[in-house]
Design a protein around this motif. Structure first.
Motif, PDB file in Angstrom:
ATOM      1  N   SER A  77      40.727  45.133  43.082  1.00  0.00           N
ATOM      2  CA  SER A  77      40.958  45.473  41.680  1.00  0.00           C
ATOM      3  C   SER A  77      40.215  44.498  40.779  1.00  0.00           C
ATOM      4  O   SER A  77      40.049  43.323  41.126  1.00  0.00           O
ATOM      5  CB  SER A  77      42.451  45.440  41.355  1.00  0.00           C
ATOM      6  OG  SER A  77      42.679  45.909  40.044  1.00  0.00           O
ATOM      7  N   ASP A  79      39.607  43.970  36.213  1.00  0.00           N
ATOM      8  CA  ASP A  79      39.973  44.447  34.880  1.00  0.00           C
ATOM      9  C   ASP A  79      39.395  43.527  33.815  1.00  0.00           C
ATOM     10  O   ASP A  79      39.280  42.309  34.036  1.00  0.00           O
ATOM     11  CB  ASP A  79      41.499  44.389  34.666  1.00  0.00           C
ATOM     12  CG  ASP A  79      42.248  45.568  35.200  1.00  0.00           C
ATOM     13  OD1 ASP A  79      41.871  46.702  34.880  1.00  0.00           O
ATOM     14  OD2 ASP A  79      43.240  45.343  35.938  1.00  0.00           O
ATOM     15  N   ASN A 124      48.401  43.598  33.426  1.00  0.00           N
ATOM     16  CA  ASN A 124      47.272  44.469  33.757  1.00  0.00           C
ATOM     17  C   ASN A 124      47.408  44.967  35.194  1.00  0.00           C
ATOM     18  O   ASN A 124      48.186  44.427  35.979  1.00  0.00           O
ATOM     19  CB  ASN A 124      45.930  43.743  33.532  1.00  0.00           C
ATOM     20  CG  ASN A 124      45.819  42.490  34.374  1.00  0.00           C
ATOM     21  OD1 ASN A 124      45.684  42.568  35.587  1.00  0.00           O
ATOM     22  ND2 ASN A 124      45.887  41.330  33.746  1.00  0.00           N
ATOM     23  N   THR A 126      45.387  44.794  37.709  1.00  0.00           N
ATOM     24  CA  THR A 126      44.962  43.848  38.739  1.00  0.00           C
ATOM     25  C   THR A 126      46.090  42.892  39.112  1.00  0.00           C
ATOM     26  O   THR A 126      46.342  42.643  40.289  1.00  0.00           O
ATOM     27  CB  THR A 126      43.712  43.080  38.279  1.00  0.00           C
ATOM     28  OG1 THR A 126      42.658  44.031  38.102  1.00  0.00           O
ATOM     29  CG2 THR A 126      43.274  42.046  39.291  1.00  0.00           C
TER      30      THR A 126
END
Length: 147
Positions: A77, A79, A124, A126
């Motif tokens: 991930s 972001d 978030n 992530t």
């Protein structure tokens, strides 16, 4: 600001001293470059989240991928972020001596990390995925716990 999280497989010969050396270097570099995050090592696996200036985090990740102390580095991930989830963390780590640690110590370590995950308020995707991956890893049986 930018964040990413990845997992990797530790080199089978890695020791706690190696991990402490990784952390010493990481803490110095991260402090100088405005990077925060968390590194978890358990059962020959690493999970790490990094956050900070995008160019610094991406550059660090490129170096991490080349490190021979682990393999199978998998980014899961990333972001763009407005705020840090680990603002005061240089790099968190709990030393586990798998040859000396018994079941009670392991269970306390696990409870502490799970509580930390439950109390954190990720902002978030992530960070959410980092904590979920960490919880999953801790649900696996340890490879060398002395019972």
């Amino acid at each position: 600001m930018f964040t990413l999280t990845y997992e990797s497989q530790a080199n089978p010969t890695i020791t706690n001293v190696d991990i402490e050396n990784i952390l010493k270097t990481a803490r110095e570099f991260n402090s100088e470059n405005g990077i925060t995050g968390c590194l978890m090592y358990y059962s020959q696996r690493f999970i790490q989240i990094l956050e900070g200036p995008e160019d610094k985090v991406k550059g660090l990740f490129e170096n991490i991928k080349k490190d021979s102390r682990h393999t199978k580095v998998s980014l899961f991930s990333k972001d763009d972020i407005n705020e840090r989830n680990f603002p005061d963390w240089g790099m968190a780590y709990y030393p586990i001596d798998e040859d000396k640690m018994g079941l009670p110590e392991f269970e306390q370590f696990k409870r502490n990390l799970l509580l930390l995950a439950d109390l954190s308020k990720p902002t978030n995707v992530t960070a959410i995925l980092f904590w979920k991956k960490m919880k999953f890893l801790l649900s696996l049986p340890p490879s060398k716990i002395n019972i």
